[in-house]
Design a protein around this motif. Structure first.
Motif, PDB file in Angstrom:
ATOM      1  N   LEU A   1      -2.099   0.358  -4.891  1.00  8.54           N
ATOM      2  CA  LEU A   1      -1.757  -1.015  -4.534  1.00  8.54           C
ATOM      3  C   LEU A   1      -0.813  -1.585  -5.581  1.00  8.54           C
ATOM      4  O   LEU A   1      -1.092  -1.507  -6.784  1.00  8.54           O
ATOM      5  CB  LEU A   1      -3.017  -1.891  -4.440  1.00  8.54           C
ATOM      6  CG  LEU A   1      -4.117  -1.436  -3.483  1.00  8.54           C
ATOM      7  CD1 LEU A   1      -5.261  -2.442  -3.470  1.00  8.54           C
ATOM      8  CD2 LEU A   1      -3.583  -1.239  -2.079  1.00  8.54           C
TER       9      LEU A   1
ATOM     10  N   VAL B   1      -4.885   5.934  -2.352  1.00  6.02           N
ATOM     11  CA  VAL B   1      -3.761   5.014  -2.170  1.00  6.02           C
ATOM     12  C   VAL B   1      -3.571   4.206  -3.448  1.00  6.02           C
ATOM     13  O   VAL B   1      -4.469   4.122  -4.302  1.00  6.02           O
ATOM     14  CB  VAL B   1      -3.990   4.060  -0.974  1.00  6.02           C
ATOM     15  CG1 VAL B   1      -4.088   4.825   0.323  1.00  6.02           C
ATOM     16  CG2 VAL B   1      -5.220   3.203  -1.195  1.00  6.02           C
TER      17      VAL B   1
ATOM     18  N   VAL C   1       0.858  -1.189   0.000  1.00  2.00           N
ATOM     19  CA  VAL C   1       0.000   0.000   0.000  1.00  2.00           C
ATOM     20  C   VAL C   1       0.893   1.236   0.000  1.00  2.00           C
ATOM     21  O   VAL C   1       1.768   1.375   0.859  1.00  2.00           O
ATOM     22  CB  VAL C   1      -0.945   0.005   1.213  1.00  2.00           C
ATOM     23  CG1 VAL C   1      -1.833   1.237   1.199  1.00  2.00           C
ATOM     24  CG2 VAL C   1      -1.794  -1.268   1.221  1.00  2.00           C
TER      25      VAL C   1
END
Length: 731
Positions: free
Chosen positions: A718, A716, A659
């Motif tokens: 990934l 965010v 993350v």
């Protein structure tokens, strides 16, 4: 990212369902030809066996034929030997037992050596003596067993207390055996006391006496107490003439330690009363200390240097240039750093003398063309490798705007650093190499991935700088081809056409960066220069009224403070003397002083500005790159699980991921995929899918290995296995 188109368009759900329809336990069926051969072979075997055919089954015949590949002779031989006339097993005879042969240490047989006659005689005598002693012990034991009888008189005599010192020892032993240790000595008795009066029997004595025929115990004569015993314990209680002397209580008065502790407690109580910290009356000393500690509070008021300004009103009164930050992204070797170095040179931010010095240094290692790139790439590793590794920053100003450059690395190994730069930008410059073959390879590489990332990080304005167009003689056809292809996938990524601009430039020579083209071959372009496009771009809206949030980009030691941090204020405002909370450590610090974009000292700063904060009252071990600085009154919470509305760049399924949010990096795992959402309406189209295809919006649940500061509304990214698999918004 680049995969075969058929694999990307494969319907994984249908394939999984089709695969699940098969069963591994299906039996293999015979072909028509094998069935005919099986029938013929079975008939031949039955005919050959004749009257013995009833001893075997059809299944055994078919199994044998299948095993021997339809060989009838081998099948008949096997059936006769196995089922019809099996050979009788011979009776097993036990082999004669022989003593195991043991080899000696030096290779001998290991048998005991031969004994002489004298040795044999000595061994016989020794054996006879051992047998005699063993028989004598048995006889002696039998005699003792016969002498054991129940004798009441003897038991009563044994139960009588002993006289003298030995009697006292026995009593002490009996008391100890019952679990009681005598704490006081028995009082000494005088001999004139009549011995006819027997002392009262103790419970232990009653237990030891025979209940059938008890015999009264005779008390032993009492000895005269010594002078030492009389001094220590006083005279006997039976003497009416002398009063027993009272032993003074050695612990009646407080010890020296108690006196010191009481004095210290009195001084501490007086000091706390002066500080207006009171405890309840009548409480014990321990309760009082607990109450006083619970009432202690840390004063969060600003330091005396603070002017207690209304930062928002001060910002509105200020009339200056607008500030904006932009990130420069693109495929590796597209010329990003060289173009920015040339831009700073043409804007007189860097003088020609500095560039000449850098060119001489570049010539020593055979990288003359990298001189302009070294204006931003100042690390030794970056210069030796010829690639940008970390975010390089610089500033320049125009007539209306003060810009901050964030030069991001283009190599795929440094994508996390590129994400950190994109999280601080208001808009982006996408640099594309227009030379033959370079554009096509870049489109399959980081050009597309960078475009997806900056859009996922919230950047909505993008300027496409078509670099190195001079290598194709300023071909308008090449420019139109690149414009057509790039605008297509930028629109599909989520950029609006009005927020996309294309500018042909030459980063090495500075054409169309600050000044217009002078080459007649580029006369077909009549648009804006790169700087003009930057000035026409509006920075994103500032979250001034929200609580303070700032991601730490760098931690360093400066002359102003033992710990200083840099970063861009994402929301809220701060001023000198403010109390700050650093998450996830939960430690508090104070703003000793601060510097804003231009490096000049300032009293306050607001969202959107890049600042340097000099902190105090905090240990440097509690401050790390990627931590969040927030308002102590409204802190950001630290979580280890969250739900993400994510756009899939690759196939998503429950798997391990990393993350990324700015400089924040944490390891985690996609626990479950809750639903697939519609891109436009956001409604649920499918619940709990097994996998998510690229380009699909889904709701996923992510669990982190440790708690990190995150909250709803943040973006965010990934990544897994060195590839960006998804990006989205926390719900």
């Amino acid at each position: 990212m680049a995969r075969h188109q058929n694999i990307r368009n494969l319907d994984y759900e249908a394939e999984l369902e089709e695969y699940g329809a098969f069963s591994d336990e299906e039996e293999e069926e015979l072909s028509p030809e094998d069935q005919v051969r099986m029938r013929e072979g079975t008939a031949q075997v039955l005919e050959a066996l004749g009257v013995e055919a009833h001893k075997v089954t059809k299944a055994q015949i078919e199994e044998s034929l299948w095993h021997y590949y339809w060989d009838v002779d081998k099948t008949i031989t096997y059936l006769i030997s196995k089922y019809i006339d099996p050979p009788k097993k011979p009776a097993k005879t036990a082999p004669p037992k022989t003593a195991p042969k043991q080899d000696g240490l030096l290779g001998g047989s290991g048998a005991p050596p031969k004994m002489s006659k004298l040795q044999q005689l000595a061994a016989a005598r020794k054996k006879k003596a051992e047998e005699k002693s063993a028989s004598g012990e048995v006889e002696q034991t039998q005699v003792k067993m016969t002498e054991l009888t129940v004798n009441d008189n003897q038991a009563s005599k044994e139960n009588r207390p002993l006289a003298g010192v030995f009697g006292k020892r026995v009593k002490i032993s009996e008391t100890t055996a019952q679990g009681r240790i005598p704490l006081t000595m028995a009082e000494p008795t005088r001999p004139e006391i009549p011995q006819a009066q027997a002392p009262e029997a103790t419970p232990s004595q009653h237990q030891e006496e025979d209940p059938i025929d008890p015999e009264p115990a005779v008390a032993p004569p009492k000895a005269q107490p010594s002078a030492f015993a009389s001094t220590l314990f006083g005279p006997s209680s039976d003497s009416p003439k002398r009063r027993p002397r009272e032993v003074p209580d050695a612990f009646g008065k407080p010890s020296p330690d108690d006196v010191v502790l009481a004095a210290q407690a009195k001084v501490a109580t007086a000091g706390k009363k002066s500080a207006n910290v009171h405890s309840k009356k009548g409480s014990s000393s321990a309760d009082g200390v607990t109450n006083q500690v619970s009432q202690l509070k840390i004063d969060d008021t600003p330091l005396p240097k603070s002017r207690n300004l209304n930062v928002l009103s001060e910002f509105e009164k200020q009339k200056g240039k607008k500030t904006a930050s932009f990130v420069v992204v693109g495929h590796v070797d597209a010329g990003k750093s060289t173009m920015m170095g040339r831009l700073l040179l043409d804007l007189n931010v860097v003088d020609q003398r500095t560039v000449d010095k850098l060119r001489k240094e570049a010539e020593k290692i055979g990288k003359t063309s990298f001189a302009l790139a070294w204006v931003l790439d100042q690390r030794h590793e970056e210069r030796s490798r010829g690639v940008t590794i970390d975010i390089a920053t610089n500033r320049f100003e125009t007539e209306t705007t003060s810009f901050t450059i964030l030069d991001a690395p283009g190599h795929r190994d440094f994508i996390p650093n590129m994400i950190a730069g994109a999280s601080q930008a208001d808009f982006a410059i996408l640099v594309i190499d227009a030379s033959t073959g370079a554009f096509e390879s870049g489109l399959k590489g980081q050009t597309r991935e960078h475009s997806l990332l900056i859009r996922s990080m919230g950047v909505s304005r993008i300027i496409v700088a078509v670099n190195k167009l001079d290598t194709v003689n300023w071909s308008q056809e090449r420019f139109d081809e690149i414009t057509h292809q790039v605008s297509g996938f930028l629109t599909a990524t989520g950029f609006q056409p009005k927020n996309i601009a294309f500018v042909p430039v030459s980063g090495l020579h500075g054409d169309n960066l600050v000044r217009k083209f002078t080459d007649p071959a580029a006369s077909w372009y009549t648009g804006k220069t790169l700087v003009e496009e930057l000035e026409a771009s509006e920075p994103s809206a500032r979250a001034l009224a929200k609580p303070l949030r700032m991601t730490i980009s760098e931690v360093m030691r400066t002359p102003q403070s033992s710990i200083s941090i840099t970063g861009r204020i994402d929301a809220g405002s701060l001023q000198m003397g403010d109390a700050l909370l650093v998450q996830p450590s939960g430690e508090k610090a104070y703003v000793k002083s601060l510097q804003v974009d231009d490096g000049e000292p300032a009293d306050w700063a607001v969202a959107g500005q890049n600042v340097v904060l000099h902190l105090s009252n905090i240990d440097p071990i509690h401050v790390r790159v990627g931590d969040i600085v927030c308002d102590p009154a409204k802190p950001i919470q630290c979580v280890d699980t969250f739900t993400l509305k994510a756009l899939a760049f690759d196939i998503l399924m429950p798997m391990q991921v990393d993350v990324h949010r700015g400089r924040l990096h944490a390891a985690g795992k996609i626990e479950a995929i809750d639903a697939i959402l519609d891109k436009v309406t956001g409604k649920v189209t499918k619940k709990k899918p097994m996998i998510v295809k690229p380009g699909t919006v889904s709701r996923v649940r992510v669990t982190l290995h440790s708690k990190v500061p995150l909250e709803a509304g943040q973006r965010v990214v990934l990544r897994s296995g060195g590839q960006t698999v998804a990006a989205g918004l926390l719900e």
